[in-house]
Structure formats: C-alpha cells, structure tokens
Design a protein around this motif. Sequence first.
Motif, PDB file in Angstrom:
ATOM      1  N   GLU A 249       0.831  -1.209   0.000  1.00 20.40           N
ATOM      2  CA  GLU A 249       0.000   0.000   0.000  1.00 20.40           C
ATOM      3  C   GLU A 249       0.864   1.256   0.000  1.00 20.40           C
ATOM      4  O   GLU A 249       0.600   2.204  -0.749  1.00 20.40           O
ATOM      5  N   THR A 250       1.899   1.263   0.828  1.00 24.34           N
ATOM      6  CA  THR A 250       2.795   2.429   0.889  1.00 24.34           C
ATOM      7  C   THR A 250       3.452   2.687  -0.463  1.00 24.34           C
ATOM      8  O   THR A 250       3.551   3.837  -0.910  1.00 24.34           O
ATOM      9  N   THR A 251       3.891   1.602  -1.119  1.00 21.20           N
ATOM     10  CA  THR A 251       4.551   1.739  -2.419  1.00 21.20           C
ATOM     11  C   THR A 251       3.586   2.259  -3.473  1.00 21.20           C
ATOM     12  O   THR A 251       3.940   3.115  -4.296  1.00 21.20           O
ATOM     13  N   GLN A 252       2.352   1.767  -3.454  1.00 18.97           N
ATOM     14  CA  GLN A 252       1.362   2.200  -4.443  1.00 18.97           C
ATOM     15  C   GLN A 252       1.037   3.687  -4.295  1.00 18.97           C
ATOM     16  O   GLN A 252       0.720   4.349  -5.289  1.00 18.97           O
ATOM     17  N   LYS A 253       1.131   4.216  -3.093  1.00 21.78           N
ATOM     18  CA  LYS A 253       0.780   5.608  -2.846  1.00 21.78           C
ATOM     19  C   LYS A 253       1.998   6.530  -2.857  1.00 21.78           C
ATOM     20  O   LYS A 253       1.886   7.716  -2.577  1.00 21.78           O
ATOM     21  N   GLY A 254       3.166   5.961  -3.178  1.00 15.96           N
ATOM     22  CA  GLY A 254       4.386   6.754  -3.214  1.00 15.96           C
ATOM     23  C   GLY A 254       4.730   7.205  -4.623  1.00 15.96           C
ATOM     24  O   GLY A 254       3.874   7.273  -5.501  1.00 15.96           O
ATOM     25  N   ASP A 255       6.020   7.483  -4.837  1.00 17.53           N
ATOM     26  CA  ASP A 255       6.461   7.830  -6.188  1.00 17.53           C
ATOM     27  C   ASP A 255       7.087   6.596  -6.815  1.00 17.53           C
ATOM     28  O   ASP A 255       6.939   5.484  -6.299  1.00 17.53           O
ATOM     29  N   LEU A 256       7.796   6.762  -7.898  1.00 12.62           N
ATOM     30  CA  LEU A 256       8.338   5.607  -8.623  1.00 12.62           C
ATOM     31  C   LEU A 256       9.697   5.152  -8.103  1.00 12.62           C
ATOM     32  O   LEU A 256      10.300   4.247  -8.677  1.00 12.62           O
ATOM     33  N   ASP A 257      10.167   5.768  -7.015  1.00 14.33           N
ATOM     34  CA  ASP A 257      11.366   5.276  -6.324  1.00 14.33           C
ATOM     35  C   ASP A 257      10.920   4.130  -5.418  1.00 14.33           C
ATOM     36  O   ASP A 257      10.267   4.342  -4.395  1.00 14.33           O
ATOM     37  N   ILE A 258      11.237   2.904  -5.799  1.00 12.19           N
ATOM     38  CA  ILE A 258      10.742   1.724  -5.075  1.00 12.19           C
ATOM     39  C   ILE A 258      11.818   1.088  -4.194  1.00 12.19           C
ATOM     40  O   ILE A 258      11.770  -0.101  -3.898  1.00 12.19           O
ATOM     41  N   THR A 259      12.781   1.899  -3.748  1.00 13.56           N
ATOM     42  CA  THR A 259      13.846   1.376  -2.877  1.00 13.56           C
ATOM     43  C   THR A 259      13.285   0.659  -1.643  1.00 13.56           C
ATOM     44  O   THR A 259      13.727  -0.459  -1.328  1.00 13.56           O
ATOM     45  N   PRO A 260      12.308   1.248  -0.926  1.00 13.30           N
ATOM     46  CA  PRO A 260      11.766   0.535   0.253  1.00 13.30           C
ATOM     47  C   PRO A 260      11.152  -0.811  -0.107  1.00 13.30           C
ATOM     48  O   PRO A 260      11.278  -1.789   0.655  1.00 13.30           O
ATOM     49  N   TRP A 261      10.468  -0.913  -1.246  1.00 14.10           N
ATOM     50  CA  TRP A 261       9.898  -2.193  -1.676  1.00 14.10           C
ATOM     51  C   TRP A 261      11.005  -3.222  -1.915  1.00 14.10           C
ATOM     52  O   TRP A 261      10.888  -4.379  -1.484  1.00 14.10           O
ATOM     53  N   LEU A 262      12.066  -2.809  -2.581  1.00 17.06           N
ATOM     54  CA  LEU A 262      13.167  -3.736  -2.859  1.00 17.06           C
ATOM     55  C   LEU A 262      13.846  -4.169  -1.559  1.00 17.06           C
ATOM     56  O   LEU A 262      14.220  -5.341  -1.416  1.00 17.06           O
ATOM     57  N   GLU A 263      13.994  -3.251  -0.616  1.00 21.11           N
ATOM     58  CA  GLU A 263      14.581  -3.606   0.685  1.00 21.11           C
ATOM     59  C   GLU A 263      13.713  -4.652   1.378  1.00 21.11           C
ATOM     60  O   GLU A 263      14.232  -5.632   1.931  1.00 21.11           O
ATOM     61  N   TRP A 264      12.394  -4.425   1.368  1.00 16.23           N
ATOM     62  CA  TRP A 264      11.483  -5.381   2.003  1.00 16.23           C
ATOM     63  C   TRP A 264      11.572  -6.739   1.300  1.00 16.23           C
ATOM     64  O   TRP A 264      11.640  -7.788   1.962  1.00 16.23           O
ATOM     65  N   PHE A 265      11.549  -6.746  -0.013  1.00 16.71           N
ATOM     66  CA  PHE A 265      11.577  -7.993  -0.777  1.00 16.71           C
ATOM     67  C   PHE A 265      12.857  -8.776  -0.473  1.00 16.71           C
ATOM     68  O   PHE A 265      12.807  -9.990  -0.215  1.00 16.71           O
ATOM     69  N   LEU A 266      13.999  -8.095  -0.480  1.00 22.02           N
ATOM     70  CA  LEU A 266      15.272  -8.783  -0.237  1.00 22.02           C
ATOM     71  C   LEU A 266      15.356  -9.307   1.199  1.00 22.02           C
ATOM     72  O   LEU A 266      15.852 -10.418   1.436  1.00 22.02           O
ATOM     73  N   ASP A 267      14.880  -8.519   2.154  1.00 21.45           N
ATOM     74  CA  ASP A 267      14.878  -8.974   3.555  1.00 21.45           C
ATOM     75  C   ASP A 267      13.991 -10.207   3.723  1.00 21.45           C
ATOM     76  O   ASP A 267      14.354 -11.169   4.403  1.00 21.45           O
ATOM     77  N   THR A 268      12.808 -10.167   3.108  1.00 22.47           N
ATOM     78  CA  THR A 268      11.874 -11.288   3.205  1.00 22.47           C
ATOM     79  C   THR A 268      12.439 -12.518   2.517  1.00 22.47           C
ATOM     80  O   THR A 268      12.313 -13.648   3.023  1.00 22.47           O
ATOM     81  N   LEU A 269      13.067 -12.323   1.380  1.00 17.75           N
ATOM     82  CA  LEU A 269      13.692 -13.434   0.667  1.00 17.75           C
ATOM     83  C   LEU A 269      14.799 -14.064   1.505  1.00 17.75           C
ATOM     84  O   LEU A 269      14.910 -15.293   1.583  1.00 17.75           O
ATOM     85  N   MET A 270      15.584 -13.236   2.175  1.00 19.64           N
ATOM     86  CA  MET A 270      16.651 -13.760   3.033  1.00 19.64           C
ATOM     87  C   MET A 270      16.071 -14.583   4.184  1.00 19.64           C
ATOM     88  O   MET A 270      16.587 -15.653   4.518  1.00 19.64           O
ATOM     89  N   ARG A 271      14.976 -14.092   4.766  1.00 20.25           N
ATOM     90  CA  ARG A 271      14.358 -14.850   5.860  1.00 20.25           C
ATOM     91  C   ARG A 271      13.745 -16.158   5.363  1.00 20.25           C
ATOM     92  O   ARG A 271      13.720 -17.153   6.084  1.00 20.25           O
TER      93      ARG A 271
END
Length: 360
Positions: A249-271
């Motif tokens: 939701e945060t990413t959809q309402k933000g701009d096209l800089d998706i750094t936080p989404w990529l950080e979340w994805f990589l952290d989740t993938l590592m876990r």
Amino acid sequence: MYIHQRKDWPKFTWNAEVISTQLGAVRHRQGRILGQMQGLGFRLQEETMLKTLTMDVIKSSEIEGELLNPEQVRSSIARRLGIEIAGTVPAERHVEGIVEMMLDATQKFNTLLTEERLYDWHAALFPTGRSGMFKIKVGVWRDGGMQVTSGAMGKETVHFDAPDFEKIPKEMKSFLKWMETERNLDPVLKAAVAHLWFVTIHPFDDGNGRIARAIADLQLARADESTQRFYSMSAQIQAERNAYYDILETTQKGDLDITPWLEWFLDTLMRSMDQTDETIAMTLARTKFWETHRHTDLNARQHKVLGLLLEDFFGKLHVSKYAKITKTSSDTALRDLKDLMAKGILEQQGSGRSTFYQLR
C-alpha cells in the motif's frame, strides 16, 4: 495519486547503493544453499524440494484466505515430478490446477512468459469459472474496475485502485516485453520488480496475488538457473502478511522510487532462505528416523501418524486425535500408541484427560 497514475509510469527507480549489501548477501546465500543441497544426495534433495514446493503452494493460497489440503498438494506435486512417496491421495480439481500453475512457473522457468501462458495459469486456478460463490471471467483480462483489498468479506481494507481495465492490454504488453528483453537488471531484483509491477496492474478478476508470486518464483528460478526449489518466498510472505500489505500500500501511494519495496523484498527473501536450514535439518532427522526403524514392525496406521509427527504436526497427539487421523476406534488407537511406546518410539506426557504422546 497511485504510482500507475504517475507521468513516468512504469519507469521505476531505486538507490542501488542502499540495496547493494542486501542483494550481495542474498546472492551469496542462494549459492550456499545450492551447494548444501548438492552435498545431500539425490533422495534428500527430492524430499527437501517436495516439502518446499508443497509449502509454496499451500502458503500462496493461504495468503488469499484459501486453505488447501496439504496431503493432496504433496501427492499432486510428487506425482507430477515423478517422486515416489508413501500414502499418496487423490487431489481435488482446483488443487491440481494450483499445483500445475506453480510447477509450470518453476520447472519451465526458461519458457517465455506470454499472454497465453498467463491465461492458462489463470484458467488452472479457477477450473470451474468461479471464485467461491462468484462467477468470474477466466483466462482473459478483467473488463471492470478493481480494488486491491485484504481482510474478511465485509471488513476489507482497500490498499489501492488498480488501473482502468481499458489500459490492461497495453500495460501487460509492456510488462511482458520487459520480462523477456530486460537483460541488464540483476535477476533477483527483477523478481522483486516483476512482482510489484504485475500486482499493480492486477489484470485478472481474481488470482492476481498468486500469479504475481508465481511470476516472482519463475524469475527466482531463473536467478538460480535451476528447477530445484529449496526456499519458499510465499511461505515467508504469509508469515509476514500484514507487513506485505503495508509495504504494498505504501509503495502504491508513493512515487516511482521503489527502494523501500526492494529492501522489504530482499529482507523477506533472506528470511525465507533461513527456513531452508530448518527444512534440511527436518529432512535429515526424518531420514535418520526411518533408517533407525527400517526393521521395526509398524502397521499402516502407525506409519501414517509417525509420518505426520515427523512433519509439521499441529498440536498434541491425543488418543482421540490418533483415532480421527487413522479413522479407527479409540481402543485400537490406544493399543497402537502403547505399542509405539513399548518399541521406544513414543513417550507419554501428562495424565488423565491431559495425556498426550510425543516422539522420544
């Protein structure tokens, strides 16, 4: 304004320096896992992959509120991959469809991702043309508006509005072209971007989340350059479901800089990869158990319950639960349990109505 409404959509940007350490750690862990598995031998690799794929299918559906029968999922996957297991059961039609989609994504990862292939996946997810009690359009793009929600019916939380249906053919054409022509982006990052991009378009009446995760799995298999799956991103997303919807939701309402989404994805993938160590340990323990008891005389009921105890058994094993699982009487269940205690396999805990049994 949602990201798909921005002028430069879908030109995603991100801070490469911020995610470089995470990405390096994930890529290193991928290589380590594949190396670990190669040292285990073919049979243990099969068992670990079967467990991972089963978990992936079950948890991806669970995110959407659909609970699948684990034995049916496991049997369907084993049959399709030619893996011999004991106690196979027939799977329902919709379970077969979900398994078919997931295996097509991971076992044929080098096959082009096309519009027709996505239509086939969608048709496999909804073989009756219905989602629950509702009739939906299957194997075609949606022709109406779409809100992305989570939560129980009547208490849904709206996370964002997807693009208008008139835009879907053009949006999907751009997405699919990017999937098959983008060669400069790290394949793990590409999995993260693909997941977000597809789920933003939300091109189908239903099943978009599961298909988005299947696309991510396809791209992760491309990153591994292997059909063998030893970690489940969907299982980890299910474990962190609230965080998943929050970052979406945060990413959809933000701009096209998706750094936080990529950080979340990589952290989740590592876990999710952390769970691989536990899966390997459980597989080794199970193998050692059956090797130790290869000459122990066990009936079919005992064999079935022990198999469940060596997996992710839910709750405590009482006489009544044993009887229910094996479809037998309480007297027979108690005799079986006492026999397993006499053979040194189970031990009794508690007393009276609180009595339960566990592996020694």
